[in-house]
Design an enzyme around this catalytic site. Structure first.
Site, mmCIF file in Angstrom:
data_model
loop_
_atom_site.group_PDB
_atom_site.id
_atom_site.type_symbol
_atom_site.label_atom_id
_atom_site.label_comp_id
_atom_site.label_asym_id
_atom_site.label_seq_id
_atom_site.Cartn_x
_atom_site.Cartn_y
_atom_site.Cartn_z
ATOM 1 C CG ASP A 33 49.330 44.874 34.067
ATOM 2 O OD1 ASP A 33 49.126 45.993 33.554
ATOM 3 O OD2 ASP A 33 48.773 44.493 35.116
ATOM 4 N NE ARG B 250 43.251 51.258 40.724
ATOM 5 C CZ ARG B 250 42.106 51.595 40.161
ATOM 6 N NH1 ARG B 250 41.210 52.274 40.852
ATOM 7 N NH2 ARG B 250 41.841 51.266 38.914
ATOM 8 C CD GLU C 277 47.001 44.705 38.890
ATOM 9 O OE1 GLU C 277 45.755 44.657 38.897
ATOM 10 O OE2 GLU C 277 47.668 44.998 37.879
ATOM 11 C CE LYS D 185 43.485 41.743 34.168
ATOM 12 N NZ LYS D 185 42.596 42.906 34.115
ATOM 13 C CG ASP E 160 41.779 42.815 37.420
ATOM 14 O OD1 ASP E 160 43.015 42.805 37.254
ATOM 15 O OD2 ASP E 160 40.956 42.722 36.487
ATOM 16 C CG ASP F 74 46.473 42.250 36.270
ATOM 17 O OD1 ASP F 74 46.070 41.582 37.238
ATOM 18 O OD2 ASP F 74 45.960 43.337 35.919
ATOM 19 C CE LYS G 142 49.585 47.330 36.531
ATOM 20 N NZ LYS G 142 48.158 47.467 36.152
HETATM 21 N N1 BES Z 1 46.318 45.738 33.995
HETATM 22 C C1 BES Z 1 44.951 46.098 34.074
HETATM 23 C C2 BES Z 1 44.584 47.192 33.070
HETATM 24 C C3 BES Z 1 44.644 46.814 31.625
HETATM 25 C C4 BES Z 1 43.511 46.383 30.970
HETATM 26 C C5 BES Z 1 45.814 46.937 30.906
HETATM 27 C C6 BES Z 1 43.556 46.052 29.631
HETATM 28 C C7 BES Z 1 45.870 46.608 29.575
HETATM 29 C C8 BES Z 1 44.730 46.173 28.938
HETATM 30 C C9 BES Z 1 44.616 46.618 35.468
HETATM 31 O O1 BES Z 1 45.334 46.055 36.493
HETATM 32 C C10 BES Z 1 43.191 46.290 35.709
HETATM 33 O O2 BES Z 1 42.879 45.139 35.763
HETATM 34 N N2 BES Z 1 42.368 47.318 35.906
HETATM 35 C C11 BES Z 1 40.978 47.128 36.146
HETATM 36 C C12 BES Z 1 40.572 48.115 37.213
HETATM 37 C C13 BES Z 1 39.180 47.913 37.712
HETATM 38 C C14 BES Z 1 39.080 46.621 38.497
HETATM 39 C C15 BES Z 1 38.804 49.094 38.591
HETATM 40 C C16 BES Z 1 40.225 47.381 34.851
HETATM 41 O O3 BES Z 1 40.588 48.296 34.120
HETATM 42 O O4 BES Z 1 39.322 46.607 34.564
HETATM 43 ZN ZN ZN Z 2 47.219 45.380 35.989
HETATM 44 MN MN MN Z 3 44.484 44.228 37.156
#
Ligand code: BES
Ligand code: ZN
Ligand code: MN
Length: 503
Positions: free
Chosen positions: A292, A355, A353, A281, A351, A274, A269
Site C-alpha cells: 500500500d 485519501r 486512510e 480488513k 480503512d 494497511d 501514498k
Molecule cells: N489500500 C486500500 C485499497 C486497496 C485495495 C489497494 C485492494 C490494493 C488492493 C485502501 O486503503 C482501502 O482500504 N480502500 C477502501 C476504501 C473504502 C473503505 C471506501 C476500499 O477500497 O475498500
Molecule cells: Zn490503503
Molecule cells: Mn485502507
C-alpha cells in the site's frame, strides 16, 4: 537487475551462454525476426525449420530452447514469440519487443551471459530502447528473503544482456542504454520497496530510503517527523498514523534541473501496511497490504531516475507515509481530523486512510505553487472492480494534463485509462458534522476517492490522480516482463511524462 552491454560483433560468434532471437507467426508458419541472420547462417539456414520441429508457433509469451551443437559459440538459442509478424512495410511494436525480450530474459534467470540481435528489428533507435527496456524489466528477481537464492525455481536475475547493434560506440546507442538502465534501476527500486515486508519498512525506513536513494543521485531531501507534522497541522498523516507504534513521515524530494521554473509535484501514498485500522480488513484482504506504499515507492524511484538522467525539469515529490494499525490510540470511526490547510474531515471508515494522508500532501504541494500535481496511490479496491488488475485509473481536474498522462502511459508500455470525476458524487461526501466525510457513494468508489482528493487541490492548479491499487502489485502469475509482487507501475509513465515536459 540484469546489466546491459552493447556489441557490434556477430551474434553467432559472441562468447555468451545463450542467444535470444525473435520468432513470429505468419499464417500457419513462423518467421524469424530481424537480428538472427548470423545465427541462422551458422545453422545452415535451418533455424526456422528447427524451431518449427520444436513446435514453436511464434505466439507472444512462447519460449523455445534449442541446443546449437557447436554451430554458434553459445551453446543455446532461445527463441521468444513476438506474436503475429507485422504486415509488409510495418514493424514490430515497441511493446511486442519489450515483452518478448522480457520473457526471454526472465526465462533465462540464472544465466550469466545472454546476447541478442533483436535491436535490428526496425533500425530507428526505438528498437534498441525497447530491447534494453525489456531486458532490464524482465531481468528482475527478489531474492533478499530466500536462504538459498540461486537454487531451484527461484533463480537470480540473468547477469548481462549484450545487445548487438551496428556500432557499439555510437553515442545515441549508448545514451539509449544509459536511459534504459536508469529506468530499470528505478523500476527495480520500486519493486523491491513494494516487495519488502512491512516489518522491515516502517514509515521512517521509507523516508530513509528516500534520503539515501534520491540524495545520492543529487536530489535535495527533507523529512518531516511526527513532531514537525503535528506542529504543521498535518491532521491526515497524524490521524492515520496515531494507532501505530511506528510514527508517520512526510518526505519532500526535490530535483532542480530547470533554474527557477515552477516545479511539477508528484505525491505518493506511502501506507507501509494497511490493516484497515479499527475498520479492520478481513485477513485475506490484508495479505498484500504491504504494497500500500506503491505510489510513494513509484514517485521516490522516479525522482532517482530524473536526477540520474539530469532531466532539465524542476520536480518535487512528496512521500506521505504512515502505518494504518488498530490500537488503543488509533483513530475511531466518527473522529474528526483537521487537515493541513484547515479543512475538517469526519473519518467514518478508518480503512479509507489513503485519501487522508494524500490530502495533506496535496495541500502542501499546492502551498508551494505547483505548476501541476500528479498523485499516485493504491487508493481503492473499486479500481480493481472497474478496470481489472492491470489497468490503472487516470482522473483529473484538467483534460489536457490527463491526456498527457494517458499518452505517456501508452508510450511507456503501461496500461492506464482515463476515468471521469462526476460532480454529482461530491454530495455523498457531505458530513453531518465536518466539512467532508471520508467515504461516500457506494458505487464508483474509485471516482468517489478522486472527488474527495479534488477538494484539496487549489483552484487553478492542474491535477491528475492515478489509482494504481491493482496494477502496483501482481497477485497473479508472472507474465511478459512482469514478475509476481511489485510491478514498478507507474514509474515508466511518470518518467516518460517528465521527459516529455523536459522537451
Ligand atoms: N489500500 C486500500 C485499497 C486497496 C485495495 C489497494 C485492494 C490494493 C488492493 C485502501 O486503503 C482501502 O482500504 N480502500 C477502501 C476504501 C473504502 C473503505 C471506501 C476500499 O477500497 O475498500
Ligand atoms: Zn490503503
Ligand atoms: Mn485502507
Amino acid at each position: 537487475m540484469t546489466r546491459i552491454s552493447l556489441s557490434d560483433g556477430s551474434l553467432a560468434k559472441l562468447d555468451v551462454d545463450a542467444l535470444l532471437v525473435g520468432v513470429a507467426s505468419k499464417g500457419r508458419s513462423i518467421v524469424l525476426a530481424p537480428g538472427s541472420e548470423s545465427v541462422d547462417k551458422a545453422m545452415k539456414k535451418r533455424l526456422a525449420s528447427a524451431l518449427g520441429d520444436l513446435v514453436a508457433t511464434g505466439k507472444a509469451g512462447e519460449v523455445t530452447k534449442l541446443a546449437t551443437l557447436g554451430a554458434t559459440t553459445a551453446p543455446l538459442v532461445v527463441a521468444v514469440g513476438l506474436g503475429p509478424a507485422p504486415a509488409r512495410g510495418e514493424t514490430y511494436s515497441a511493446e511486442a519487443i519489450r515483452r518478448a525480450v522480457g520473457t526471454g530474459v526472465r526465462a533465462l534467470a540464472g544465466t550469466r551471459r545472454i546476447a541478442t540481435g533483436l535491436a535490428a528489428t526496425n533500425g530507428d533507435g526505438a528498437d534498441l530502447t525497447a530491447v534494453a527496456e525489456g531486458a532490464v524489466l524482465g531481468g528482475y528477481a527478489f531474492t533478499k528473503y530466500r536462504s538459498r537464492a540461486s537454487s531451484g525455481s527461484h533463480k537470480k536475475a540473468a547477469g548481462t544482456v549484450t545487445i548487438v547493434v551496428p556500432d557499439a560506440k555510437d553515442a545515441t546507442a549508448k545514451s539509449v542504454v544509459a536511459r534504459a538502465v536508469a529506468l530499470g534501476d528505478a523500476v527495480t527500486l520500486c519493486r523491491d520497496l513494494v516487495n519488502t515486508p512491512a516489518s522491515d519498512l516502517h514509515p521512517a525506513d521509507l523516508a530513509q530510503v528516500a534520503v539515501e536513494a534520491c540524495g545520492e543521485a543529487g536530489c535535495e531531501v527533507e523529512v518531516l517527523d511526527e513532531v514537525a507534522l503535528a506542529d504543521g497541522g498535518y491532521g491526515g498523516l497524524i490521524g492515520v498514523g496515531q494507532g501505530a507504534k511506528h510514527p508517520p513521515r512526510l518526505v519532500r524530494i526535490a530535483w532542480s534541473g530547470a533554474g527557477d521554473a515552477k516545479a511539477v509535484h508528484l505525491v505518493g501514498k506511502g501506507i507501509t501496511f494497511d490493516s484497515g485500522g479499527l475498520s479492520l480488513k478481513p485477513a485475506a484482504a490484508m495479505e498484500w497490504m504491504k504494497s500500500d506504499m506503491g505510489g510513494a515507492a513509484a514517485v521516490l524511484a522516479t525522482m532517482r531516475a530524473v536526477a540520474k538522467l539530469e532531466l532539465p525539469v524542476n520536480v518535487v515529490a512528496w512521500v506521505a507515509t504512515a502505518e494504518n494499525m488498530p490500537s488503543g490510540t488509533a483513530i475511531r470511526p466518527s473522529d474528526v481530523l483537521t487537515m493541513r490547510g484547515g479543512k475538517t474531515v469526519e473519518v467514518l471508515n478508518t480503512d479509507a486512510e489513503g485519501r487522508l494522508v494524500m490530502a495533506d500532501a496535496i495541500v502542501r504541494a499546492g502551498e508551494e505553487g505547483a505548476a501541476a500535481i500528479v498523485d499516485v496511490a493504491t487508493l481503492t479496491g473499486a479500481q480493481l472492480v472497474a478496470l481489472g488488475s492491470r489497468v490503472y485509473g487516470i482522473m483529473a481536474n484538467d483534460e489536457d494534463l490527463r491526456g498527457e498522462i494517458v499518452a505517456a502511459a501508452a508510450a511507456a508500455g503501461e496500461q492506464g485509462w482515463p476515468m471521469p470525476l462526476p460532480d454529482e458524487l461530491r454530495g455523498s461526501l457531505d458530513s453531518t458534522v465536518a466539512d467532508l466525510q471520508n467515504i461516500g457513494d457506494r458505487y464508483g468508489g474509485m471516482l468517489v476517492a478522486g472527488v474527495f482528493l479534488r477538494e484539496f487541490v487549489p483552484a487553478g492548479t492542474p491535477w491528475v490522480h492515478l489509482d494504481i491499487a491493482g496494477p502496483a502489485f501482481n497477485q497473479g502469475d508472472v507474465h511478459d516482463y512482469t514478475p509476481k509482487g511489485g510491478t514498478g507501475v507507474p514509474v515508466r509513465t511518470l518518467l516518460t511524462w517528465l521527459e516529455g515536459r523536459a522537451g
